[in-house]
Design a protein around this motif. Structure first.
Motif, mmCIF file in Angstrom:
data_model
loop_
_atom_site.group_PDB
_atom_site.id
_atom_site.type_symbol
_atom_site.label_atom_id
_atom_site.label_comp_id
_atom_site.label_asym_id
_atom_site.label_seq_id
_atom_site.Cartn_x
_atom_site.Cartn_y
_atom_site.Cartn_z
ATOM 1 N N GLY A 78 67.055 118.196 28.736
ATOM 2 C CA GLY A 78 65.378 118.285 29.281
ATOM 3 C C GLY A 78 64.897 117.146 28.141
ATOM 4 O O GLY A 78 63.298 116.768 28.027
ATOM 5 N N GLY A 79 65.629 116.635 26.953
ATOM 6 C CA GLY A 79 64.603 116.643 26.200
ATOM 7 C C GLY A 79 64.375 117.253 24.767
ATOM 8 O O GLY A 79 64.549 118.469 25.056
ATOM 9 N N VAL A 80 64.248 117.302 23.638
ATOM 10 C CA VAL A 80 63.317 117.553 22.643
ATOM 11 C C VAL A 80 62.050 117.951 22.734
ATOM 12 O O VAL A 80 61.047 117.012 23.178
ATOM 13 C CB VAL A 80 64.125 116.813 20.824
ATOM 14 N N ASP A 81 61.814 119.202 21.925
ATOM 15 C CA ASP A 81 60.222 119.871 22.958
ATOM 16 C C ASP A 81 59.664 119.383 21.383
ATOM 17 O O ASP A 81 58.728 118.683 20.551
ATOM 18 C CB ASP A 81 59.910 121.588 22.819
ATOM 19 N N LYS A 82 60.323 119.992 19.850
ATOM 20 C CA LYS A 82 59.995 119.775 18.489
ATOM 21 C C LYS A 82 61.528 120.394 17.842
ATOM 22 O O LYS A 82 62.363 121.252 18.339
ATOM 23 C CB LYS A 82 58.835 121.529 18.902
ATOM 24 N N ILE A 83 61.033 120.455 16.389
ATOM 25 C CA ILE A 83 62.366 120.676 15.436
ATOM 26 C C ILE A 83 61.394 121.501 14.819
ATOM 27 O O ILE A 83 60.092 120.707 13.724
ATOM 28 C CB ILE A 83 62.716 119.226 15.056
ATOM 29 N N GLU A 84 62.335 122.289 13.898
ATOM 30 C CA GLU A 84 61.136 122.863 13.050
ATOM 31 C C GLU A 84 62.398 123.278 11.499
ATOM 32 O O GLU A 84 63.585 123.699 11.797
ATOM 33 C CB GLU A 84 60.854 124.430 13.544
ATOM 34 N N CYS A 85 61.581 122.854 10.881
ATOM 35 C CA CYS A 85 62.000 123.587 9.690
ATOM 36 C C CYS A 85 62.028 125.489 9.260
ATOM 37 O O CYS A 85 60.524 125.415 9.170
ATOM 38 C CB CYS A 85 62.001 122.774 8.341
ATOM 39 N N THR A 86 63.043 125.468 8.931
ATOM 40 C CA THR A 86 62.881 126.503 8.578
ATOM 41 C C THR A 86 63.138 127.446 7.426
ATOM 42 O O THR A 86 62.812 128.902 7.627
ATOM 43 C CB THR A 86 64.440 128.380 9.960
ATOM 44 N N LEU A 87 63.902 126.730 6.939
ATOM 45 C CA LEU A 87 63.950 127.062 5.253
ATOM 46 C C LEU A 87 64.275 125.340 4.691
ATOM 47 O O LEU A 87 65.408 125.274 4.957
ATOM 48 C CB LEU A 87 65.311 127.796 4.761
ATOM 49 N N VAL A 88 63.521 125.694 3.393
ATOM 50 C CA VAL A 88 63.659 124.636 1.919
ATOM 51 C C VAL A 88 64.347 125.490 1.582
ATOM 52 O O VAL A 88 63.740 125.860 0.519
ATOM 53 C CB VAL A 88 62.567 123.740 2.745
ATOM 54 N N ASN A 89 65.150 124.913 0.264
ATOM 55 C CA ASN A 89 65.370 125.539 -0.815
ATOM 56 C C ASN A 89 65.574 124.289 -1.783
ATOM 57 O O ASN A 89 67.180 123.750 -1.568
ATOM 58 C CB ASN A 89 66.385 126.651 -1.125
ATOM 59 N N TYR A 90 65.189 124.062 -3.199
ATOM 60 C CA TYR A 90 65.117 123.143 -4.155
ATOM 61 C C TYR A 90 66.189 123.440 -4.564
ATOM 62 O O TYR A 90 66.129 124.890 -4.943
ATOM 63 C CB TYR A 90 63.879 122.687 -4.582
#
Length: 142
Positions: free
Chosen positions: A87-99
């Motif tokens: 049905g399409g994308v509702d949202k995209i969430e980033c759960t972790l960012v590691n520099y």
């Protein structure tokens, strides 16, 4: 088939790292923009968000980008089909960012896509993004 699904999942994670129509600051925005373009089936946008290491001459670079674009089409088509199926994308969430460096110009990002039918797709594996000339891009490794 299982190997392809694993590859596709890793690729989708990479895509999630660079997604959203107007790119947010940071690696999260790049991931979201990339994933959003994948689920929309926008091959041109997807390839524009990839970082290709600099080549010795421009003809090699053009050849490489053309080959990548033809190979990416299948992955983009599959992502678009998955998005439609849910049905399409509702949202995209980033759960972790590691520099991954002190300058904070490279990062690995984990993301989850939530679909409008209530399901979600968690990519297993981090997408690598790199900041080039002030813009975050998904690192394409040869």
């Amino acid at each position: 088939m299982k190997l392809f699904v694993k590859f596709f999942s890793v690729f989708l994670l990479a895509l999630m790292i660079t997604a959203c129509s107007s790119q947010e600051d940071g690696p999260e925005g790049a991931a979201k923009e990339f994933m959003s373009a994948m689920y929309k089936g926008d091959l041109d946008k997807v390839t524009s968000l990839l970082y290709f290491p600099e080549e010795k001459n421009s003809s090699d670079m053009m050849l490489m980008e053309g080959m990548v674009k033809s190979k990416m089409k299948m992955a983009v088509d599959q992502a678009a089909e998955l998005g439609k199926k849910h049905g399409g994308v509702d949202k995209i969430e980033c759960t972790l960012v590691n520099y991954t460096n002190e300058e904070k110009t490279e990062a690995k990002v984990l993301a989850t896509t939530y679909f409008k039918d209530g399901t979600k797709d968690e990519v297993h594996g981090a997408t690598t993004v790199i900041k080039v000339n002030g813009k975050w891009l998904v690192a394409f490794k040869i």
